[in-house]
Design an enzyme around this catalytic site. Sequence first.
Site, PDB file in Angstrom:
ATOM      1  N   SER A   1       0.870  -1.056   0.008  1.00 44.96           N
ATOM      2  CA  SER A   1       0.054  -0.074  -0.010  1.00 44.96           C
ATOM      3  C   SER A   1       0.957   1.062  -0.071  1.00 44.96           C
ATOM      4  CB  SER A   1      -0.784  -0.013   1.129  1.00 44.96           C
ATOM      5  OG  SER A   1      -0.364  -0.241   2.329  1.00 44.96           O
TER       6      SER A   1
ATOM      7  N   GLY B   1      -0.336   4.773   0.162  1.00 45.21           N
ATOM      8  CA  GLY B   1      -0.929   5.945   0.558  1.00 45.21           C
ATOM      9  C   GLY B   1      -1.634   6.475  -0.310  1.00 45.21           C
TER      10      GLY B   1
ATOM     11  N   GLY C   1      -1.901   4.923  -4.022  1.00 53.89           N
ATOM     12  CA  GLY C   1      -2.427   3.654  -4.307  1.00 53.89           C
ATOM     13  C   GLY C   1      -1.825   2.492  -3.842  1.00 53.89           C
TER      14      GLY C   1
ATOM     15  N   ASP D   1      -6.032  -1.577   6.563  1.00 55.05           N
ATOM     16  CA  ASP D   1      -6.735  -2.612   7.083  1.00 55.05           C
ATOM     17  C   ASP D   1      -8.205  -2.847   6.035  1.00 55.05           C
ATOM     18  OD1 ASP D   1      -5.091  -2.782   8.994  1.00 55.05           O
ATOM     19  OD2 ASP D   1      -6.333  -1.619  10.495  1.00 55.05           O
TER      20      ASP D   1
END
Length: 306
Positions: A218, A220, A223, A251
Amino acid sequence: MIYTVTMNPALDYRIYTEQINHGEINWSEREELHAGGKGINVSAVLHSFGVETTALGFVGGQTGEMLCRFLDQDKIANDFLRVRGLTRINVKVREKKSETDINGAGPEVTQKDLDRLVEKLVQVPENSVVVLAGSVPSSLSQESYSYILESLQGKDLRIVADTAGRLLKGILKYRPWLVKPNREELSELFGVMVENCSQTYELAQELIRMGARNVIVSLGEDGAIFMSDQGKKERAASYFGCVKDTVGSGDALLAAFLAAKESGANDRQALSLGVAAGCATAFRSGLASAAETRLLMENGILKKIE
């Protein structure tokens, strides 16, 4: 069925205020109290998407019982083991221009408690997904996830790991089905500053060489990327929006990805849904629902992938 394991859950106490003046009495504008912890967040989002899930882990004392009541109220199945001490309270201070977190230590969990959890996981039906999420209590070894996976050898389970550092490195030899570090965790693991997508793919490939079968990183506002041990690569862009609270975004991304895979989606579709869920969560306070995620996908504006 997707089982999530949160070894050190918490009650997340969010305080919203204009500004904190240190050394003085401060007043909040509003407060919120939620059941927190990475695995619990994954179960909550999975439940929103209609995926059958059960949250496992350890809770202690009155705060632990309150956490379970919150999950029961939201109809999120849970089967936590009781331990001595108190489930921690994490204080999340949200000022207008900054976020400050003070995370509690949590109860003392013993090796005997860990063995009780292993006994429960051994009973998980074959072909289930087991998500190991977050840190472990300070009273347990940093090899605790490795200990769990060693005990589960021979069972046909899809193991997902959303953790970092030594915990992540130690479980790669067990060939987890999916690992999901973020960019900062990837940088820390390899001791380098990850600055571009090409470098992210290179380090994801290194995780695969070390044993992971699939990797999501991930990124931020940039993407996320996906890579498999079959050589597949995918990238999903994030959405334009006003970030309010980033807690739980990763999550939500993982949960939505898993929900999509459970419904038969391909890797690209699953990653796109995951990033949308992560963005929708960042654009609000608390975890975004499946409906909010789909609304963002229908009406949101995607950022251009550089």
